[in-house]
Design a protein around this motif. Structure first.
Motif, PDB file in Angstrom:
ATOM      1  N   SER A  71       0.803  -1.226   0.000  1.00  0.00           N
ATOM      2  CA  SER A  71       0.000   0.000   0.000  1.00  0.00           C
ATOM      3  C   SER A  71       0.840   1.282   0.000  1.00  0.00           C
ATOM      4  CB  SER A  71      -0.938  -0.009   1.209  1.00  0.00           C
ATOM      5  OG  SER A  71      -0.193  -0.229   2.383  1.00  0.00           O
ATOM      6  N   GLU A  72       2.166   1.158  -0.046  1.00  0.00           N
ATOM      7  CA  GLU A  72       3.009   2.345  -0.231  1.00  0.00           C
ATOM      8  C   GLU A  72       2.946   2.839  -1.673  1.00  0.00           C
ATOM      9  OE1 GLU A  72       3.839  -0.550   1.151  1.00  0.00           O
ATOM     10  OE2 GLU A  72       5.522  -0.359   2.551  1.00  0.00           O
ATOM     11  N   SER A  73       2.453   1.982  -2.567  1.00  0.00           N
ATOM     12  CA  SER A  73       2.420   2.279  -4.002  1.00  0.00           C
ATOM     13  C   SER A  73       1.554   3.484  -4.313  1.00  0.00           C
ATOM     14  CB  SER A  73       1.826   1.096  -4.759  1.00  0.00           C
ATOM     15  OG  SER A  73       2.526  -0.065  -4.479  1.00  0.00           O
ATOM     16  N   GLY A  74       1.764   4.012  -5.502  1.00  0.00           N
ATOM     17  CA  GLY A  74       0.873   5.049  -6.014  1.00  0.00           C
ATOM     18  C   GLY A  74      -0.311   4.437  -6.738  1.00  0.00           C
ATOM     19  N   GLY A  75      -1.311   5.268  -6.997  1.00  0.00           N
ATOM     20  CA  GLY A  75      -2.485   4.806  -7.740  1.00  0.00           C
ATOM     21  C   GLY A  75      -3.380   3.951  -6.868  1.00  0.00           C
ATOM     22  N   HIS A  76      -4.071   3.014  -7.502  1.00  0.00           N
ATOM     23  CA  HIS A  76      -5.048   2.152  -6.826  1.00  0.00           C
ATOM     24  C   HIS A  76      -4.302   1.134  -5.970  1.00  0.00           C
ATOM     25  CE1 HIS A  76      -8.294  -0.460  -5.998  1.00  0.00           C
ATOM     26  NE2 HIS A  76      -8.042  -1.341  -6.943  1.00  0.00           N
ATOM     27  N   ILE A  77      -4.607   1.071  -4.696  1.00  0.00           N
ATOM     28  CA  ILE A  77      -3.821   0.248  -3.768  1.00  0.00           C
ATOM     29  C   ILE A  77      -4.691  -0.684  -2.938  1.00  0.00           C
ATOM     30  CG2 ILE A  77      -1.848   1.803  -3.556  1.00  0.00           C
ATOM     31  CD1 ILE A  77      -3.177   2.902  -0.963  1.00  0.00           C
ATOM     32  N   GLY A  78      -4.033  -1.700  -2.374  1.00  0.00           N
ATOM     33  CA  GLY A  78      -4.653  -2.562  -1.372  1.00  0.00           C
ATOM     34  C   GLY A  78      -4.378  -2.031   0.024  1.00  0.00           C
ATOM     35  N   GLU A  79      -4.557  -2.915   1.029  1.00  0.00           N
ATOM     36  CA  GLU A  79      -4.506  -2.479   2.439  1.00  0.00           C
ATOM     37  C   GLU A  79      -3.166  -2.758   3.114  1.00  0.00           C
ATOM     38  OE1 GLU A  79      -6.329  -0.930   4.635  1.00  0.00           O
ATOM     39  OE2 GLU A  79      -7.965  -0.508   3.248  1.00  0.00           O
ATOM     40  N   ILE A  80      -2.407  -3.711   2.565  1.00  0.00           N
ATOM     41  CA  ILE A  80      -1.273  -4.248   3.321  1.00  0.00           C
ATOM     42  C   ILE A  80       0.035  -3.654   2.817  1.00  0.00           C
ATOM     43  CG2 ILE A  80      -0.191  -6.412   4.093  1.00  0.00           C
ATOM     44  CD1 ILE A  80      -2.844  -7.769   3.118  1.00  0.00           C
ATOM     45  N   THR A  81       0.908  -3.337   3.760  1.00  0.00           N
ATOM     46  CA  THR A  81       2.192  -2.736   3.380  1.00  0.00           C
ATOM     47  C   THR A  81       3.112  -3.780   2.738  1.00  0.00           C
ATOM     48  OG1 THR A  81       3.109  -3.247   5.549  1.00  0.00           O
ATOM     49  CG2 THR A  81       2.078  -1.070   5.285  1.00  0.00           C
ATOM     50  N   THR A  82       4.056  -3.301   1.972  1.00  0.00           N
ATOM     51  CA  THR A  82       5.013  -4.179   1.289  1.00  0.00           C
ATOM     52  C   THR A  82       5.765  -5.065   2.287  1.00  0.00           C
ATOM     53  OG1 THR A  82       5.238  -2.501  -0.423  1.00  0.00           O
ATOM     54  CG2 THR A  82       6.997  -4.145  -0.293  1.00  0.00           C
ATOM     55  N   MET A  83       6.176  -4.472   3.392  1.00  0.00           N
ATOM     56  CA  MET A  83       6.941  -5.214   4.416  1.00  0.00           C
ATOM     57  C   MET A  83       6.182  -6.440   4.898  1.00  0.00           C
ATOM     58  SD  MET A  83       9.715  -5.138   6.399  1.00  0.00           S
ATOM     59  CE  MET A  83      10.382  -3.669   7.148  1.00  0.00           C
ATOM     60  N   ASN A  84       4.862  -6.338   4.972  1.00  0.00           N
ATOM     61  CA  ASN A  84       4.034  -7.456   5.456  1.00  0.00           C
ATOM     62  C   ASN A  84       3.493  -8.329   4.337  1.00  0.00           C
ATOM     63  OD1 ASN A  84       3.808  -7.077   8.490  1.00  0.00           O
ATOM     64  ND2 ASN A  84       3.453  -5.021   7.684  1.00  0.00           N
ATOM     65  N   LEU A  85       3.192  -7.722   3.203  1.00  0.00           N
ATOM     66  CA  LEU A  85       2.596  -8.469   2.100  1.00  0.00           C
ATOM     67  C   LEU A  85       3.600  -9.432   1.448  1.00  0.00           C
ATOM     68  CD1 LEU A  85       0.068  -8.828   0.282  1.00  0.00           C
ATOM     69  CD2 LEU A  85       1.043  -7.069  -1.223  1.00  0.00           C
ATOM     70  N   VAL A  86       4.795  -8.944   1.189  1.00  0.00           N
ATOM     71  CA  VAL A  86       5.748  -9.744   0.401  1.00  0.00           C
ATOM     72  C   VAL A  86       6.090 -11.080   1.081  1.00  0.00           C
ATOM     73  CG1 VAL A  86       8.072  -9.802  -0.614  1.00  0.00           C
ATOM     74  CG2 VAL A  86       6.619  -7.775  -0.902  1.00  0.00           C
ATOM     75  N   PRO A  87       6.467 -11.096   2.364  1.00  0.00           N
ATOM     76  CA  PRO A  87       6.783 -12.403   2.953  1.00  0.00           C
ATOM     77  C   PRO A  87       5.561 -13.308   3.069  1.00  0.00           C
ATOM     78  CG  PRO A  87       6.904 -10.675   4.619  1.00  0.00           C
ATOM     79  CD  PRO A  87       6.742  -9.988   3.297  1.00  0.00           C
ATOM     80  N   GLN A  88       4.379 -12.735   3.262  1.00  0.00           N
ATOM     81  CA  GLN A  88       3.182 -13.580   3.383  1.00  0.00           C
ATOM     82  C   GLN A  88       2.786 -14.166   2.030  1.00  0.00           C
ATOM     83  OE1 GLN A  88       0.166 -12.396   6.409  1.00  0.00           O
ATOM     84  NE2 GLN A  88       1.433 -10.574   6.663  1.00  0.00           N
ATOM     85  N   VAL A  89       2.974 -13.387   0.960  1.00  0.00           N
ATOM     86  CA  VAL A  89       2.722 -13.931  -0.379  1.00  0.00           C
ATOM     87  C   VAL A  89       3.796 -14.974  -0.710  1.00  0.00           C
ATOM     88  CG1 VAL A  89       2.637 -13.381  -2.851  1.00  0.00           C
ATOM     89  CG2 VAL A  89       1.455 -11.910  -1.203  1.00  0.00           C
ATOM     90  N   ALA A  90       5.043 -14.680  -0.340  1.00  0.00           N
ATOM     91  CA  ALA A  90       6.132 -15.636  -0.616  1.00  0.00           C
ATOM     92  C   ALA A  90       5.889 -16.970   0.093  1.00  0.00           C
ATOM     93  CB  ALA A  90       7.483 -15.043  -0.204  1.00  0.00           C
ATOM     94  N   ASP A  91       5.300 -16.918   1.296  1.00  0.00           N
ATOM     95  CA  ASP A  91       4.965 -18.159   2.012  1.00  0.00           C
ATOM     96  C   ASP A  91       3.784 -18.880   1.366  1.00  0.00           C
ATOM     97  OD1 ASP A  91       6.947 -17.846   3.874  1.00  0.00           O
ATOM     98  OD2 ASP A  91       5.629 -17.064   5.458  1.00  0.00           O
TER      99      ASP A  91
END
Ligand code: TUI
Length: 317
Positions: A138-158
């Motif tokens: 959610s640090e991104s520009g434009g249309h975003i989701g709720e979860i920050t990169t720090m939390n989203l990336v490892p959870q998606v990777a898992d």
């Protein structure tokens, strides 16, 4: 697992974010020529326009590039068919679930990379046959989701075993290295490329990105279900104050309609929608896309070389 550079046919694991109006053929070709993966943003454009963009990019580079298809576009079906007809190397998607298109894209030999903002959608995309996902925080520009990169990336990777490309808040070698530490195999960078020399964007928009500090973005339209991160300006302030009182989703979206074009093409930095990520504060100057890519790679090497002191394995140990 196939390395992401092999999958994409590029030298460096860096993808350029597909910013509507901004990511046209000149930026995409410059990024691909610099060793990353350039993307043409379909945005809300029709197939004839995007076909012209694909041809324009092919005239400027012999390297692979991709097309992003924004699924809220009325032309999404047409652009999927166009990508198949034109045999583009990579299709990324945003703002929706591309599940129903994946089989046809794969049958045409296209690398399919949905942008996701949750681990649940990432899992569904893997099951549907996606080659990789972009996990966009959610640090991104434009249309975003709720979860920050720090939390989203490892959870998606898992959650998945296909490669994860991190997006949101990454503008330099430190951010890229951090993303790799979180389990990403590549990074997508948007905001920093908005100020690339080759990005055909109104100078006033680029200047606002370069001048921005860490707290200069806001998120408008949360109540619509389609929150959008933008730089603060007169339009953003007006939208935020309207949504505090009472405004229908239809009226709000009517007021936003056409405002991105106003910012990018007309150079209206007051009443245009200056979509940008929180990493705008890290963007210091306008510079060629190839230089941005080599600075990110150099920065990443520096960070990697300097780490490990607390573990007794690196500098200062
Ligand atoms: O799509 C983006 N960024 C965008 S699209 C855009 S154009 C636009 N302008 C105003 C309102 C809406 C769109 C400007 N920036 N990034 C990728 C992204 N995808 N971010 C979030 C998502 C996403 C959100 C929900 C993807 C899927 C999803 O749910 C899918 C489902 O149905 O489960």
């Amino acid at each position: 697992m196939k390395d992401i550079t092999g999958l994409l046919g590029v030298r460096y694991p860096i993808i350029q974010g597909a910013m509507a109006w901004v990511a046209e053929h000149r930026l995409a070709a410059a990024v691909s020529n610099g060793g990353g993966l350039g993307l043409i943003a379909g945005g809300s454009a029709d197939a004839d326009f995007v076909r012209g963009q694909i041809q324009g990019a092919r005239a400027l580079t012999d390297k692979p590039f991709g097309v992003n298809i924004m699924l809220m576009s009325p032309f999404a079906d047409d652009l999927m068919q166009l990508a198949i007809d034109e045999k583009v190397r990579v299709v990324t998607t945003g703002a929706g679930n591309p599940g129903k298109y994946i089989e046809a894209l794969k049958a045409a030999g296209i690398v399919v990379i949905p942008v996701v903002a949750s681990a649940a959608l990432a899992k569904r995309m893997e099951r549907a046959g996606a080659d990789a996902v972009v996990a966009e925080g959610s640090e991104s520009g434009g249309h975003i989701g709720e979860i920050t990169t720090m939390n989203l990336v490892p959870q998606v990777a898992d959650a998945v075993s296909i490669p994860v490309i991190a997006a949101g808040g990454i503008a330099d070698g430190r951010g890229a290295a951090a993303a790799f530490m979180l389990g990403a195999k590549g990074v997508q960078v948007g905001t920093r490329f908005l100020s690339a020399t080759e990005a055909v964007v109104a100078q006033s928009y680029k200047d606002r990105i370069i001048a921005a500090g860490d707290t200069d973005t806001v998120v408008t339209g949360r109540f619509t279900g389609h929150p959008v991160r933008v730089l603060r300006n007169k339009l953003a302030r007006e939208m935020l104050s309207r949504e505090k009182v009472d405004i229908s989703v239809e009226e709000f979206e009517g007021l936003m309609s056409g405002t991105l074009r106003k910012a990018v093409v007309d150079g209206d930095a007051d009443y245009g929608s200056l979509m940008a990520g929180q990493s705008a504060g890290l963007v210091k100057k306008e510079q060629p896309a190839a230089e941005i890519i080599s600075e990110i790679m150099d920065g990443m090497r520096e960070v990697y070389a300097a780490q490990g002191e607390y573990l007794g394995m690196g500098a200062g140990a």
